[in-house]
Design an enzyme around this catalytic site. Structure first.
Site, PDB file in Angstrom:
ATOM      1  N   GLY A 181       0.814  -1.219   0.000  1.00 22.74           N
ATOM      2  CA  GLY A 181       0.000   0.000   0.000  1.00 22.74           C
ATOM      3  C   GLY A 181       0.843   1.264   0.000  1.00 22.74           C
ATOM      4  O   GLY A 181       2.032   1.228  -0.292  1.00 22.74           O
ATOM      5  N   HIS A 227       4.279   1.483  -8.013  1.00 21.82           N
ATOM      6  CA  HIS A 227       3.285   0.402  -7.943  1.00 21.82           C
ATOM      7  C   HIS A 227       2.383   0.427  -9.183  1.00 21.82           C
ATOM      8  O   HIS A 227       2.076  -0.610  -9.773  1.00 21.82           O
ATOM      9  CB  HIS A 227       2.387   0.578  -6.709  1.00 21.82           C
ATOM     10  CG  HIS A 227       3.104   0.532  -5.396  1.00 21.82           C
ATOM     11  ND1 HIS A 227       3.230   1.628  -4.574  1.00 21.82           N
ATOM     12  CD2 HIS A 227       3.736  -0.490  -4.757  1.00 21.82           C
ATOM     13  CE1 HIS A 227       3.890   1.285  -3.482  1.00 21.82           C
ATOM     14  NE2 HIS A 227       4.219   0.023  -3.564  1.00 21.82           N
TER      15      HIS A 227
END
Ligand code: AMP
Length: 285
Positions: free
Chosen positions: A31, A37
């Protein structure tokens, strides 16, 4: 987008898709998502029928409880980012979904020297925790393709060995490191730096880059490493290592001819935050 919090529900859903012959891509994350990402998600979206992203802050890979506690968790924003990328599935499990019987290991895997060098010297137990969680996530998601970033090069090398040693039926894809404007590798931990520190941290990439140039010019490797450590010792910076290694075995390189795949890896502490980076100096590809 499908959001799953329960392992059995995700397994059920994926089993159906696999029966339909869908190619599954998987991007595991902790996260605090950033462009690094998202770039991995884009690779999977381009290459696979179904893209699964997980967000799980794995307690087992944190050797420092304070680091685990302050790890950023902007979950709402993360969910929005994943939706915006048109990812198919987001998996956000609680810890007991991944470790139903506690955190004891069930993995029969020996990473050997890959997990004793560089990062491992400063984060004992870290890679054992990483291997364990990636293994468990692979069992749950059963992807055809696994996407991981070059940014965490040692981690990637260990996961490659895990896949090879256990004959796991998944292809590992390495995504390039995505950087901020000043060259600093994007990282969830960059959020913990002051604006000034974040700017100055550009010296890490600059150092890897300058050292690479000297290496290409035939400079002496031990002098290059010493100069790099000096460059990373500016006020406020505390370098932990600067190593030049074989990209598969992670063994030290003494001479350019020692390997066809040479990577320089380093770690620096700044404002109490550990920053890691690497640059591939030589590759056959
Ligand atoms: P993390 O959330 O830090 O566990 O990272 C999840 C995945 O994103 C790992 O495969 C990382 O290597 C990858 N990743 C992290 N930072 C970057 C970056 N700056 N560029 C590309 N991939 C990254």
């Amino acid at each position: 987008m499908h959001l799953f919090r329960k392992t059995n529900q995700l397994v059920h859903w994926i089993t159906g898709k696999k029966k339909d012959g869908k190619k599954i891509g998987f991007v595991p994350t902790m996260g605090a998502l950033h462009q690094g990402h998202l770039s991995l998600m884009k690779l999977s979206l381009d290459e696979c029928d179904i893209t699964v992203v997980s967000i799980f802050v794995n307690p087992k890979q944190f050797n420092d409880p304070a680091d685990l506690k302050r790890y950023p968790r902007p979950l709402e924003n993360d969910i929005l980012l994943v939706i915006k990328e048109s990812v198919d599935v987001l998996f956000i499990p609680e810890t007991n979904e991944i470790y139903p019987a506690g955190e004891q290991s069930r993995l029969d895997f020996i990473p050997g020297n890959l997990a004793t060098t560089m990062e491992a010297k400063f984060r004992p137990g870290h890679f054992e925790g990483v291997a364990e969680v990636v293994y468990r996530l692979l069992q749950i998601v059963s992807p055809d393709y696994l996407y991981m970033g070059q940014k965490d090069f040692q981690q990637l090398t260990i996961i490659r060995k895990l896949i090879t040693d256990l004959h796991l039926p998944v292809h590992l894809v390495m995504g390039p490191t995505i950087r901020e404007e000043n060259g600093l590798a994007m990282s969830s931990r960059n959020e913990l730096l002051s604006a000034d520190g974040r700017w100055k941290a550009g010296i890490i990439y600059q150092t890897l880059f300058d050292a690479n140039r000297k290496f290409d010019e035939g400079g002496d490797l031990s002098n290059i490493k010493m100069a790099a450590l000096a460059s990373l010792s500016q006020e406020g910076f505390a370098p932990e290592y600067f190593e030049v290694v074989d990209g598969v075995t992670l063994r030290d390189i003494q001479h350019p001819g020692d390997s066809n795949f040479i990577v320089a890896c380093c770690a620096v502490k700044l404002e109490g935050v550990r920053l890691i980076d690497n640059l591939i100096w030589k590759t056959e590809e």
